[in-house]
Structures are given as C-alpha cells and as structure tokens.
Enzyme design. Sequence first.
Site, PDB file in Angstrom:
ATOM      1  N   TYR A 103       0.821  -1.222   0.000  1.00  0.00           N
ATOM      2  CA  TYR A 103       0.000   0.000   0.000  1.00  0.00           C
ATOM      3  C   TYR A 103       0.849   1.263   0.000  1.00  0.00           C
ATOM      4  CZ  TYR A 103      -4.481  -2.416   0.607  1.00  0.00           C
ATOM      5  OH  TYR A 103      -5.616  -3.180   0.417  1.00  0.00           O
TER       6      TYR A 103
ATOM      7  N   PHE B 103      -4.962   7.032   6.853  1.00  0.00           N
ATOM      8  CA  PHE B 103      -5.371   5.652   7.199  1.00  0.00           C
ATOM      9  C   PHE B 103      -4.263   4.618   6.980  1.00  0.00           C
ATOM     10  CE2 PHE B 103      -7.039   6.556   2.847  1.00  0.00           C
ATOM     11  CZ  PHE B 103      -6.404   5.563   2.106  1.00  0.00           C
TER      12      PHE B 103
ATOM     13  N   ARG C 192     -13.979  -4.395 -10.273  1.00  0.00           N
ATOM     14  CA  ARG C 192     -14.310  -3.269  -9.390  1.00  0.00           C
ATOM     15  C   ARG C 192     -15.822  -3.098  -9.279  1.00  0.00           C
ATOM     16  NH1 ARG C 192      -9.986  -0.319  -7.127  1.00  0.00           N
ATOM     17  NH2 ARG C 192     -11.416   1.388  -6.671  1.00  0.00           N
TER      18      ARG C 192
ATOM     19  N   THR D  74     -15.453   1.787  -2.253  1.00  0.00           N
ATOM     20  CA  THR D  74     -14.602   1.564  -1.083  1.00  0.00           C
ATOM     21  C   THR D  74     -15.383   1.428   0.224  1.00  0.00           C
ATOM     22  OG1 THR D  74     -12.963   2.922  -2.232  1.00  0.00           O
ATOM     23  CG2 THR D  74     -12.525   2.414   0.080  1.00  0.00           C
TER      24      THR D  74
ATOM     25  N   ARG E 111     -18.522  -5.871  -1.404  1.00  0.00           N
ATOM     26  CA  ARG E 111     -18.277  -5.027  -0.238  1.00  0.00           C
ATOM     27  C   ARG E 111     -19.563  -4.717   0.509  1.00  0.00           C
ATOM     28  NH1 ARG E 111     -13.552  -1.092  -2.769  1.00  0.00           N
ATOM     29  NH2 ARG E 111     -11.786  -2.176  -1.816  1.00  0.00           N
TER      30      ARG E 111
ATOM     31  N   ASN F 269     -13.150  -3.599   4.461  1.00  0.00           N
ATOM     32  CA  ASN F 269     -14.126  -3.678   3.377  1.00  0.00           C
ATOM     33  C   ASN F 269     -13.995  -4.958   2.538  1.00  0.00           C
ATOM     34  OD1 ASN F 269     -11.766  -3.017   2.118  1.00  0.00           O
ATOM     35  ND2 ASN F 269     -12.490  -1.118   1.197  1.00  0.00           N
TER      36      ASN F 269
END
Length: 136
Positions: A50, A58, A86, A92, A103, A113
């Site tokens: 990430y 976050f 997606r 998200t 999700r 999520n």
Amino acid sequence: MEEKTLAIIKPDAIKKKAIGKIIQRIEDEGFKISGLKMLHLSKEEAKGFYIIHKDKHFYESLTDFMSSGEIVIMVLERENVISHWRKVMGVTDPALAEPGTLRHIFGFSIERNAIHGSDGPDTAEWEIDYFYKEKT
Ligand code: UDP
Ligand code: MG
C-alpha cells in the site's frame, strides 16, 4: 491491453468464513482464476503493498489490519477484467456500495471492506509482480 487484475480477500472476510462464497461469485461472474494463494503479510509487506497510500491518514491502521491475519490473493482474467472486478467488488465504503456487491455483502467499514481490486492496468501489473515476481 488489460487482461489481468489482482484480487484480495482481506482478513475480515476470511474471519467471516466467506472465502467459498466469494470464490463462487468470482467463477459465476466469468472470471478465470489463474493464480491463488493464502498469505499472512508482515506489517512491512502490507506497507510495501500500500506504499501508494503512505501519506494518507489511514496508512498505519490499514496496514495493521492487512497484516492482522491471513489473506487470499488471486490473479483474475476476463474481458474488461479490471473494471468488471471493481463493479462486482463495489465502492470503497461498504455503506455506500450497491446492494449485491461484495463489499456491500461482506464489508464492515471503509477500512475493513472485505475485498481489494487493482484500479488500472499499471497498478494491476505492479500488484501482481509484488506477490509473484521472484525476489532477488
Ligand atoms: N481505506 C481506509 N480509509 C479510507 C479509505 C480507504 O481505511 O478512508 C482503506 C480501504 O481498506 C481501501 C484501501 O484503504 O480498500 C485502499 O484505499 P483506496 O482508496 O485505494 O480504495 P479501493 O481502491 O480499495 O476502493
Ligand atoms: Mg485502490
């Protein structure tokens, strides 16, 4: 041309015993699973994955979460693989994700999520390499 994406079943969904349902959905949506493995990332590995989010508020919490338990990573193939994954995954924040998306069904919060999916061809290639390229 985009042909592959990286999908991850995150630790919250593994704890919910949702691996089977998620993989069933992947196959029902016409994806071919061309790679699959279970990993338990170290904090450093989660931070590396990430790294694009390193300056976000976050980042620490997300990488704690992603290294908190096992994950399942998969390489998926299909026509329009990135955008279709997606769409199946949902936005998200699970609270805003459309009913029927993974999700919406399995996510708990904007952090927890349940699912990951690459956001474009370049990131897909980078993310697949992150987990599959021989480390020298
Ligand atoms: N995330 C978070 N807080 C936020 C936004 C994102 O904890 O306010 C987490 C969430 O797990 C998300 C990941 O960081 O899936 C990567 O964020 P991104 O904006 O790339 O969302 P995605 O592409 O996963 O929908
Ligand atoms: Mg993203």
